[in-house]
Design a protein around this motif. Structure first.
Motif, mmCIF file in Angstrom:
data_model
loop_
_atom_site.group_PDB
_atom_site.id
_atom_site.type_symbol
_atom_site.label_atom_id
_atom_site.label_comp_id
_atom_site.label_asym_id
_atom_site.label_seq_id
_atom_site.Cartn_x
_atom_site.Cartn_y
_atom_site.Cartn_z
ATOM 1 N N GLN A 121 3.671 -103.807 18.856
ATOM 2 C CA GLN A 121 2.888 -104.087 17.643
ATOM 3 C C GLN A 121 2.522 -102.798 16.898
ATOM 4 O OE1 GLN A 121 -0.935 -106.900 16.396
ATOM 5 N NE2 GLN A 121 -0.007 -107.185 18.367
ATOM 6 N N LYS A 172 8.953 -107.144 17.669
ATOM 7 C CA LYS A 172 8.357 -107.568 16.392
ATOM 8 C C LYS A 172 9.127 -107.041 15.169
ATOM 9 C CE LYS A 172 4.043 -109.282 17.999
ATOM 10 N NZ LYS A 172 3.349 -108.851 19.204
ATOM 11 N N ASP A 205 3.898 -99.480 25.247
ATOM 12 C CA ASP A 205 4.207 -100.743 24.579
ATOM 13 C C ASP A 205 3.862 -100.587 23.098
ATOM 14 O OD1 ASP A 205 4.344 -103.244 23.463
ATOM 15 O OD2 ASP A 205 3.363 -104.295 25.134
HETATM 16 C C1 LIG Z 1 3.442 -109.385 20.556
HETATM 17 C C2 LIG Z 1 3.359 -108.403 21.650
HETATM 18 C C3 LIG Z 1 4.088 -108.575 22.839
HETATM 19 C C4 LIG Z 1 4.917 -109.808 23.122
HETATM 20 O O1 LIG Z 1 5.898 -110.028 22.160
HETATM 21 P P1 LIG Z 1 6.579 -111.495 22.023
HETATM 22 O O2 LIG Z 1 7.719 -111.244 21.079
HETATM 23 O O3 LIG Z 1 5.545 -112.405 21.462
HETATM 24 O O4 LIG Z 1 7.031 -111.887 23.374
HETATM 25 C C5 LIG Z 1 4.006 -107.585 23.792
HETATM 26 N N1 LIG Z 1 3.250 -106.496 23.598
HETATM 27 C C6 LIG Z 1 2.532 -106.296 22.474
HETATM 28 C C7 LIG Z 1 1.710 -105.061 22.320
HETATM 29 C C8 LIG Z 1 2.544 -107.259 21.470
HETATM 30 O O5 LIG Z 1 1.811 -107.089 20.377
#
Ligand SMILES: *Cc1c(COP(=O)(O)O)cnc(C)c1O
Length: 425
Positions: free
Chosen positions: A252, A278, A249
Motif C-alpha cells: 500500500q 495494488k 510490505d
Molecule cells: C492490501 C494489502 C495487502 C493484501 O493485498 P490483497 O491484494 O488484498 O491480498 C497486504 N499488505 C498490505 C500492506 C496491504 O495494504
C-alpha cells in the motif's frame, strides 16, 4: 482458419444484448440484490459505481463523486489512466495467458524494469498482495534454512502489532485484529509479534532462529501510522547485524503514494525483500511481486513455488506500463507537492472536528472527534457531499486520492470534510 462458432459482435451490438437481457436496476435495487447472494464479508458505503475516469467515479444514477480512496492505493494513477488502458488493450489483442509452463515475451522486460525501479535484483511475480506476502514468507524461511543455517522447521518471522498483510490463514495467524482472526484458527506457528515503532522490542525478539523481520514502512490499515524518523534505518541496521532479512510490505505504501517510489526511501533504506501489489496492476488486473536480492530469491528452484496466473503477459504488460509511469517521477512529485497541500488543509482542521492526523505524501489517517460520529458516519456524510473515503478503526478516516488529483480537487475534498465536521450530524 475455420469460421468462429459464435459470430463476432460489434461492441455496440454486444452492449445492446446486455441491456436487453439485464434491464437497468437502480442503486437501491442493486444493493438489495446483493444481500441474499453475496457473502457479507464487506460493509460498503451505499454507492453503486458504474463508471469512472481519472479522479472521478459515477454511480448508476449518474451522480459524480471524487474518489479519495483510490482502491486502497490500487488506483494510484487514477481510474483508466490512458497509458495503462492502452497497454492493456494492445496486450489483449495479442496474448493474455500462457501459464509459466512456457515463456512469454512480456515477462523478461517486466522483471528487468521492476528490478531496476526498486534497485533490487530479482522478481517473483504473483497476483494479489496476500500472495506476495505468503511468497515472501516462504522465500525468507527457505533462505533461513539454506543460507543462514537455521535448523529445519525452526525459523521465526518477527512482525509488528496492528499490522495488515492480508487475509490468508497464515497471514491472519499473526494479525492482532480479533475481527480478522476470530473463528479462523488453528493458527500457523513461527511468528513473533512486537510493538510497531519500537526498536528495543524488535531487538529483543530477534535471535538465531529469525529468518526475517516483516513490517509495513507505514501501517496503512492501522490508520496511516508513520513510524518515528530513524525506525526504518534502525530496522535495516538491526536485521543486518542479526543476519536476518528485512522484508518491507510496500503493497500500500509503495509505488508513489508517499512521494517516493518506495516509502523506505524516505530513510534511504534498501530492504532485502520488497513486497509490491495494488498499484502494480494499474487498477486493471491484480499484479503483485516479491522483489529481492539475488541471494534471497535464488533459493527458489523449479517446482518449489508457483502461480498459474503470476507473470501472465497481460499482467506483465500492465505492470511494465506502471513502471514506465513511475520512471517519469511525475507521480512521486505530485504526491510530495499535493501532500503538502493535504497536510496544510488538515492542519487547519485540527481543533475544528479533527483531533489529529498522520500523513506522508498523498496519504493521511485523520482522527475525527468521536463526538461528531464514527469514521463510518463521517464517511457516509462525505459520500452525500460527493466525496468517497473509507474509515479505518473507530473514528479514523483514511484519505488516499489518486496521485493524479489536482490541487483544486483536493481543495474541494478538504472543504467537504470541513463542512461535514462543522455542520455535524
Ligand atoms: C492490501 C494489502 C495487502 C493484501 O493485498 P490483497 O491484494 O488484498 O491480498 C497486504 N499488505 C498490505 C500492506 C496491504 O495494504
Amino acid at each position: 482458419m475455420t469460421a468462429p462458432v459464435v459470430p463476432a459482435r460489434s461492441p455496440e451490438a454486444a452492449a445492446a444484448v446486455v441491456s436487453e437481457t439485464a434491464p437497468a436496476r437502480s442503486s437501491a435495487e442493486l444493493i438489495r440484490a446483493e444481500e441474499p447472494v453475496l457473502a457479507h464479508n464487506y460493509h460498503p458505503l451505499p454507492v453503486v459505481v458504474a463508471r469512472a475516469e481519472g479522479t472521478w467515479v459515477e454511480d448508476v444514477e449518474g451522480r459524480r463523486y471524487l474518489d479519495m480512496l483510490a482502491g486502497y492505493s490500487a488506483l494510484n494513477f487514477g481510474h483508466r489512466h490512458p497509458r495503462l488502458i492502452e497497454a492493456a488493450h494492445r496486450q489483449l489483442d495479442r496474448l493474455t495467458l500462457t501459464s509459466r509452463a512456457f515463456h512469454n515475451d512480456r515477462l523478461a522486460g517486466f522483471a528487468e524494469r521492476l528490478a531496476q525501479l526498486t534497485g533490487l535484483d530479482m522478481v517473483l511475480p504473483m497476483n494479489t498482495g496476500a500472495e506476495a506476502v505468503e511468497s515472501g514468507i516462504k522465500v525468507a524461511r527457505k533462505w533461513a534454512y539454506e543460507v543462514k543455517g537455521v535448523p529445519a522447521d525452526r525459523a521465526t518471522i518477527v512482525v509488528a502489532a496492528e499490522n495488515f498483510h492480508g487475509r490468508t490463514t497464515t497471514i491472519v495467524s499473526f494479525s492482532t485484529d480479533e475481527t480478522a482472526r476470530t473463528g479462523f484458527g488453528p493458527f500457523a506457528p513461527g511468528f513473533r509479534i512486537v510493538p510497531y515503532n519500537d526498536l528495543a522490542a524488535l531487538q529483543a525478539a530477534v535471535d538465531e532462529t529469525t529468518a526475517a523481520v516483516l513490517i509495513e514502512p507505514i501501517q496503512g490499515e492501522a490508520g496511516v501510522v508513520v513510524p518515528d524518523d530513524g525506525y526504518l534505518a534502525g530496522v535495516r541496521e538491526l536485521t543486518r547485524r542479526a543476519n536476518c532479512l528485512f522484508v518491507a510490505d510496500e503493497i500500500q505504501s509503495g509505488l508513489g503514494r508517499t512521494g517516493r517510489t518506495l516509502a523506505v526511501e524516505h530513510e534511504g533504506v534498501v530492504p532485502d525483500v520488497v513486497l509490491l501489489g495494488k498499484a502494480l496492476g494499474g487498477g486493471i488486473v491484480p499484479v503483485s511481486a516479491v522483489v529481492g536480492r539475488r541471494e534471497v530469491l535464488s533459493v527458489l528452484r523449479p517446482g518449489e513455488h508457483g502461480s498459474t496466473f503470476g507473470g501472465n503477459p497481460l499482467a506483465a504488460a500492465v505492470g511494465t506500463a506502471v513502471v514506465d509511469l513511475l520512471e517519469t517521477g511525475e507521480f512521486q512529485r505530485r504526491a510530495t507537492e499535493l501532500g503538502a497541500v493535504l497536510r496544510d488543509g488538515l492542519t487547519a482542521l485540527v481543533g475544528k472536528g479533527v483531533v489529529g492526523f498522520r500523513s506522508r505524501g498523498l496519504w493521511a489517517g485523520v482522527d475525527i472527534d468521536p463526538a461528531l460520529g464514527s469514521g463510518r458516519e463521517v464517511s457516509e456524510r462525505l459520500m452525500r457531499e460527493g466525496v468517497l473515503v473509507k474509515d479505518t478503526h473507530g473514528s479514523t478516516v483514511r484519505l488516499a486520492p489518486p496521485l493524479t488529483i489536482t490541487a483544486e480537487e483536493l481543495g474541494s475534498a478538504l472543504a467537504a470534510l470541513e463542512r461535514v465536521l462543522t455542520r455535524g450530524a
